[in-house]
Design an enzyme around this catalytic site. Structure first.
Site, PDB file in Angstrom:
ATOM      1  N   GLY A  15       0.789  -1.233   0.000  1.00  0.00           N
ATOM      2  CA  GLY A  15       0.000   0.000   0.000  1.00  0.00           C
ATOM      3  C   GLY A  15       0.817   1.277   0.000  1.00  0.00           C
ATOM      4  O   GLY A  15       0.300   2.344   0.356  1.00  0.00           O
ATOM      5  N   SER A  16       2.078   1.211  -0.448  1.00  0.00           N
ATOM      6  CA  SER A  16       2.864   2.461  -0.452  1.00  0.00           C
ATOM      7  C   SER A  16       2.311   3.442  -1.486  1.00  0.00           C
ATOM      8  O   SER A  16       2.355   4.657  -1.272  1.00  0.00           O
ATOM      9  CB  SER A  16       4.350   2.175  -0.693  1.00  0.00           C
ATOM     10  OG  SER A  16       4.575   1.704  -1.989  1.00  0.00           O
ATOM     11  N   ASN A  17       1.781   2.939  -2.587  1.00  0.00           N
ATOM     12  CA  ASN A  17       1.180   3.862  -3.570  1.00  0.00           C
ATOM     13  C   ASN A  17      -0.123   4.448  -3.046  1.00  0.00           C
ATOM     14  O   ASN A  17      -0.414   5.626  -3.252  1.00  0.00           O
ATOM     15  CB  ASN A  17       0.960   3.156  -4.915  1.00  0.00           C
ATOM     16  CG  ASN A  17       2.228   3.118  -5.734  1.00  0.00           C
ATOM     17  OD1 ASN A  17       2.636   4.117  -6.317  1.00  0.00           O
ATOM     18  ND2 ASN A  17       2.893   1.964  -5.733  1.00  0.00           N
ATOM     19  N   MET A  93      -3.378  -7.273  -7.513  1.00  0.00           N
ATOM     20  CA  MET A  93      -2.759  -8.339  -8.304  1.00  0.00           C
ATOM     21  C   MET A  93      -3.802  -9.299  -8.886  1.00  0.00           C
ATOM     22  O   MET A  93      -3.714 -10.514  -8.697  1.00  0.00           O
ATOM     23  CB  MET A  93      -1.744  -9.091  -7.440  1.00  0.00           C
ATOM     24  CG  MET A  93      -0.580  -8.210  -7.048  1.00  0.00           C
ATOM     25  SD  MET A  93       0.136  -7.399  -8.501  1.00  0.00           S
ATOM     26  CE  MET A  93       1.725  -6.932  -7.902  1.00  0.00           C
ATOM     27  N   ARG A  94      -4.757  -8.732  -9.617  1.00  0.00           N
ATOM     28  CA  ARG A  94      -5.853  -9.539 -10.134  1.00  0.00           C
ATOM     29  C   ARG A  94      -6.374  -8.836 -11.384  1.00  0.00           C
ATOM     30  O   ARG A  94      -6.426  -7.598 -11.418  1.00  0.00           O
ATOM     31  CB  ARG A  94      -6.948  -9.527  -9.057  1.00  0.00           C
ATOM     32  CG  ARG A  94      -7.876 -10.670  -9.041  1.00  0.00           C
ATOM     33  CD  ARG A  94      -8.661 -10.657  -7.746  1.00  0.00           C
ATOM     34  NE  ARG A  94      -7.971 -11.366  -6.693  1.00  0.00           N
ATOM     35  CZ  ARG A  94      -7.901 -12.691  -6.607  1.00  0.00           C
ATOM     36  NH1 ARG A  94      -8.500 -13.442  -7.503  1.00  0.00           N
ATOM     37  NH2 ARG A  94      -7.242 -13.255  -5.629  1.00  0.00           N
ATOM     38  N   LEU A  95      -6.752  -9.624 -12.399  1.00  0.00           N
ATOM     39  CA  LEU A  95      -7.320  -8.983 -13.593  1.00  0.00           C
ATOM     40  C   LEU A  95      -8.718  -8.481 -13.276  1.00  0.00           C
ATOM     41  O   LEU A  95      -9.491  -9.155 -12.591  1.00  0.00           O
ATOM     42  CB  LEU A  95      -7.409  -9.993 -14.751  1.00  0.00           C
ATOM     43  CG  LEU A  95      -6.136 -10.284 -15.532  1.00  0.00           C
ATOM     44  CD1 LEU A  95      -6.424 -11.306 -16.625  1.00  0.00           C
ATOM     45  CD2 LEU A  95      -5.556  -9.004 -16.126  1.00  0.00           C
ATOM     46  N   ILE A  96      -9.054  -7.303 -13.795  1.00  0.00           N
ATOM     47  CA  ILE A  96     -10.413  -6.761 -13.619  1.00  0.00           C
ATOM     48  C   ILE A  96     -11.328  -7.454 -14.635  1.00  0.00           C
ATOM     49  O   ILE A  96     -10.996  -7.567 -15.814  1.00  0.00           O
ATOM     50  CB  ILE A  96     -10.398  -5.235 -13.846  1.00  0.00           C
ATOM     51  CG1 ILE A  96      -9.490  -4.542 -12.808  1.00  0.00           C
ATOM     52  CG2 ILE A  96     -11.802  -4.651 -13.815  1.00  0.00           C
ATOM     53  CD1 ILE A  96      -9.979  -4.572 -11.387  1.00  0.00           C
ATOM     54  N   ASN A 110      -4.180   2.016 -13.837  1.00  0.00           N
ATOM     55  CA  ASN A 110      -3.253   1.083 -13.184  1.00  0.00           C
ATOM     56  C   ASN A 110      -1.833   1.627 -13.263  1.00  0.00           C
ATOM     57  O   ASN A 110      -1.491   2.364 -14.198  1.00  0.00           O
ATOM     58  CB  ASN A 110      -3.294  -0.279 -13.879  1.00  0.00           C
ATOM     59  CG  ASN A 110      -2.417  -1.313 -13.184  1.00  0.00           C
ATOM     60  OD1 ASN A 110      -2.385  -1.395 -11.952  1.00  0.00           O
ATOM     61  ND2 ASN A 110      -1.693  -2.112 -13.960  1.00  0.00           N
ATOM     62  N   HIS A 112       2.211   0.220 -13.215  1.00  0.00           N
ATOM     63  CA  HIS A 112       2.989  -1.013 -13.388  1.00  0.00           C
ATOM     64  C   HIS A 112       4.479  -0.672 -13.365  1.00  0.00           C
ATOM     65  O   HIS A 112       4.898   0.289 -14.012  1.00  0.00           O
ATOM     66  CB  HIS A 112       2.603  -1.690 -14.712  1.00  0.00           C
ATOM     67  CG  HIS A 112       3.259  -3.015 -14.884  1.00  0.00           C
ATOM     68  ND1 HIS A 112       2.832  -4.151 -14.221  1.00  0.00           N
ATOM     69  CD2 HIS A 112       4.344  -3.387 -15.619  1.00  0.00           C
ATOM     70  CE1 HIS A 112       3.628  -5.160 -14.547  1.00  0.00           C
ATOM     71  NE2 HIS A 112       4.544  -4.730 -15.394  1.00  0.00           N
TER      72      HIS A 112
HETATM   73  C1  GAR Z   1       3.863  -1.323  -7.220  1.00  0.00           C
HETATM   74  O1  GAR Z   1       5.235  -1.310  -7.527  1.00  0.00           O
HETATM   75  C2  GAR Z   1       3.022  -1.458  -8.474  1.00  0.00           C
HETATM   76  O2  GAR Z   1       3.591  -0.829  -9.584  1.00  0.00           O
HETATM   77  C3  GAR Z   1       2.986  -2.949  -8.648  1.00  0.00           C
HETATM   78  O3  GAR Z   1       2.822  -3.456  -7.362  1.00  0.00           O
HETATM   79  C4  GAR Z   1       3.507  -2.608  -6.442  1.00  0.00           C
HETATM   80  C5  GAR Z   1       2.582  -2.325  -5.288  1.00  0.00           C
HETATM   81  O4  GAR Z   1       3.290  -1.678  -4.257  1.00  0.00           O
HETATM   82  N1  GAR Z   1       1.915  -3.352  -9.532  1.00  0.00           N
HETATM   83  C6  GAR Z   1       1.989  -4.360 -10.393  1.00  0.00           C
HETATM   84  O5  GAR Z   1       2.967  -5.092 -10.499  1.00  0.00           O
HETATM   85  C7  GAR Z   1       0.757  -4.537 -11.245  1.00  0.00           C
HETATM   86  N2  GAR Z   1       0.954  -5.470 -12.309  1.00  0.00           N
HETATM   87  P1  GAR Z   1       2.495  -0.961  -3.073  1.00  0.00           P
HETATM   88  O6  GAR Z   1       1.498  -1.997  -2.509  1.00  0.00           O
HETATM   89  O7  GAR Z   1       3.561  -0.635  -2.063  1.00  0.00           O
HETATM   90  O8  GAR Z   1       1.800   0.233  -3.624  1.00  0.00           O
END
Ligand code: GAR
Length: 201
Positions: A15-17, A93-96, A110, A112
């Site tokens: 959840g850092s984003n 981490m799941r397809l919509i 999204n 990535h």
């Molecule tokens: C992020 O780096 C994001 O880009 C990636 O998961 C991480 C989540 O980090 N997403 C994917 O790989 C999607 N295919 P977070 O939980 O610390 O935000």
């Protein structure tokens, strides 16, 4: 849409984003309400962060539902109850599936951790590291039915320094993510990005 756009962040992990978006809103860098966090992992760290920040959460366990349509229908009920305008995927981490895609057509973003179309799917940073690329980065895109395939909105490159380990590359990429995602969300939800991609002549 009246008032500020209302966002639901979907996340499965740390959840850092989510946290970066929350604080960007607090600093008035993004004019939006972060109204809901949705997670398919009830024990994910993002839920602790949401509770600390006072963001309402909805968690579910996909395996107890008969189908993706069934859990997405329940997710939809929570999105409608909270009047959500935009779905922001941040490590979900799941397809919509079609249920959410049709209801939120053109309003799902999204992030990535690679320069798509390179290294889609799981562990993009590990894939780039293994491939020995000199440049990787971050992509923000609209979501369609594919795996990391929707229209690209923004990208930022990150140089892979000689001898860097995977953990430090990940830190570098996440630093870019935490700055880029809020800035792009602000533009997109206030119609400052026009869709349609490039044209060839
Ligand atoms: C992020 O780096 C994001 O880009 C990636 O998961 C991480 C989540 O980090 N997403 C994917 O790989 C999607 N295919 P977070 O939980 O610390 O935000």
């Amino acid at each position: 849409m009246s008032g500020k756009p209302r966002l639901a962040v979907f996340a499965s992990g740390t959840g850092s984003n989510y946290d970066a978006i929350f604080h960007a809103i607090e600093r008035n860098e993004v004019a939006a309400e972060l109204t809901l966090v949705v997670s398919d992992k009830p024990t994910a760290k993002v839920i602790d962060k949401a509770r600390n920040n006072g963001t309402p959460t909805f968690t579910f366990e996909p395996k107890v539902y008969p189908s993706k349509a069934a859990f997405e229908t329940e997710v939809m009920e929570h999105l409608h109850a909270a009047n959500i305008d935009w779905i922001i995927l941040a490590g979900y981490m799941r397809l919509i599936g079609p249920t959410l895609l049709h209801a939120y057509e053109g309003r799902i973003l999204n992030i990535h951790p690679s320069l798509l179309p390179a290294f889609p799917g799981l562990d993009a940073i590990g894939q780039a590291f293994q491939a020995g690329v000199k440049v990787t980065g971050v992509t923000i895109h609209y979501v369609d039915e594919g795996m990391d395939t929707g229209e690209i909105i923004a990208q930022e490159a990150v140089n892979v320094q000689p001898g860097i380990n995977k953990e430090n590359l990940q830190k570098q990429i996440q630093t870019v993510e935490h700055r880029l995602y809020p800035a792009v969300i602000e533009r997109v939800i206030h119609n400052e990005y026009s869709r349609g991609g490039n044209t060839t002549t």
